[in-house]
Design a protein around this motif. Structure first.
Motif, PDB file in Angstrom:
ATOM      1  N   ARG A   1     -26.404  -7.637 -23.365  1.00 25.53           N
ATOM      2  CA  ARG A   1     -24.849  -8.057 -23.017  1.00 25.53           C
ATOM      3  C   ARG A   1     -24.619  -9.728 -22.880  1.00 25.53           C
TER       4      ARG A   1
ATOM      5  N   ASP B   1     -22.910  -7.070 -27.425  1.00 23.91           N
ATOM      6  CA  ASP B   1     -21.676  -6.739 -27.005  1.00 23.91           C
ATOM      7  C   ASP B   1     -20.318  -7.852 -27.467  1.00 23.91           C
TER       8      ASP B   1
ATOM      9  N   LEU C   1     -15.698  -4.153 -22.533  1.00 23.17           N
ATOM     10  CA  LEU C   1     -17.001  -4.381 -22.614  1.00 23.17           C
ATOM     11  C   LEU C   1     -17.110  -5.920 -21.810  1.00 23.17           C
TER      12      LEU C   1
END
Length: 253
Positions: free
Chosen positions: A17, A117, A150
């Protein structure tokens, strides 16, 4: 789950992430300790090159710009060594690396099927734009909504260097434009009559008073809700009348 010092023996299915504080988790959910922010910044550069080698001088530029420290190359090598130990903790000392490799005068990160992501976010926006062009507004709205979900905060938060700064600026521009497109689709679909779209749009427009698109969408939503006076107040707001407020919103790259 707190970060652990354990490595990722097979490096399979690691999820990264970067749309917020940078984190990484293995397929079984264990958090990886990615090290200090500058080491994370190096990892981010390698991740976003999708397995292609990044020359060492370019890595130095990405981390320090025009003023690298005297031991910049040595520091890059140290970070690379630590990341190798993270992703291949059981590799013998003299065995060649398989994941973070040195090639063509630089480093390449060759993780098997990593999930990043940022890649998912950008693919989602591209898919949404394609659907919108094809007239599939509802599908475009849902696809863009999944991409926006996201977003966990300031991208590459806390990571230093010109590369991270440039990426933050670009991603923030994409996010702002995507939010406006999402609101636009919601209004076209009439979703503002079923859900509290006006408060969310009002909050977005208040946070970004110089974005013409956001203000125009808010005026439209307020007018449709029968709140003409409030729509007129948005139109007459000082920020909208500012001579400097003439640049269009950034378009996705």
């Amino acid at each position: 789950m707190a970060e652990t010092e354990r490595g990722c023996p097979l490096a399979e299915g690691v999820r990264f992430r970067l749309l917020g504080p940078m984190t990484a988790r293995t397929a079984d959910g264990a958090a990886l300790a990615l090290g200090p922010n500058q080491q994370r910044a190096l990892l981010a550069v390698l991740l976003l090159r999708a397995g292609r080698p990044v020359p060492v001088p370019e890595l130095c530029d990405a981390l320090w710009g025009e003023r690298p420290p005297a031991r910049a190359v040595g520091t890059v090598r140290t970070y690379a060594s630590r990341l190798r130990a993270l992703f291949e903790p059981d590799r013998p000392a003299r065995a060649p690396a398989r994941i973070l490799v040195f090639a063509s005068g630089g480093y390449a990160l060759r993780l098997p099927r990593p999930a990043v992501d940022i890649d998912e976010f950008e693919r989602g926006l591209i898919d949404a734009a394609r659907l919108r062009t094809a007239g599939a507004v509802r599908q475009a709205h849902r696809t863009r909504e999944r991409a926006l979900a996201l977003w966990m905060g300031c991208p590459l938060a806390g990571l230093p260097g010109p590369h991270a700064e440039a990426r933050r600026d670009r991603l923030t521009g994409l996010w702002l434009t995507a939010r406006e497109a999402h609101f636009h689709d919601a209004l076209e679909l009439g979703l503002d009559r079923e859900t509290p779209a006006v408060p969310a749009l009002r909050a977005f427009a208040a946070e970004h008073p110089l974005r013409e698109g956001a203000q125009e969408l808010l005026m439209r939503a307020l007018h449709r809700a029968g709140r003409t006076g409030e729509a007129l107040a948005v139109y007459e707001a000082p920020a909208r009348r500012s001579p400097s407020n003439s640049a269009p919103p950034p378009a996705p790259a």
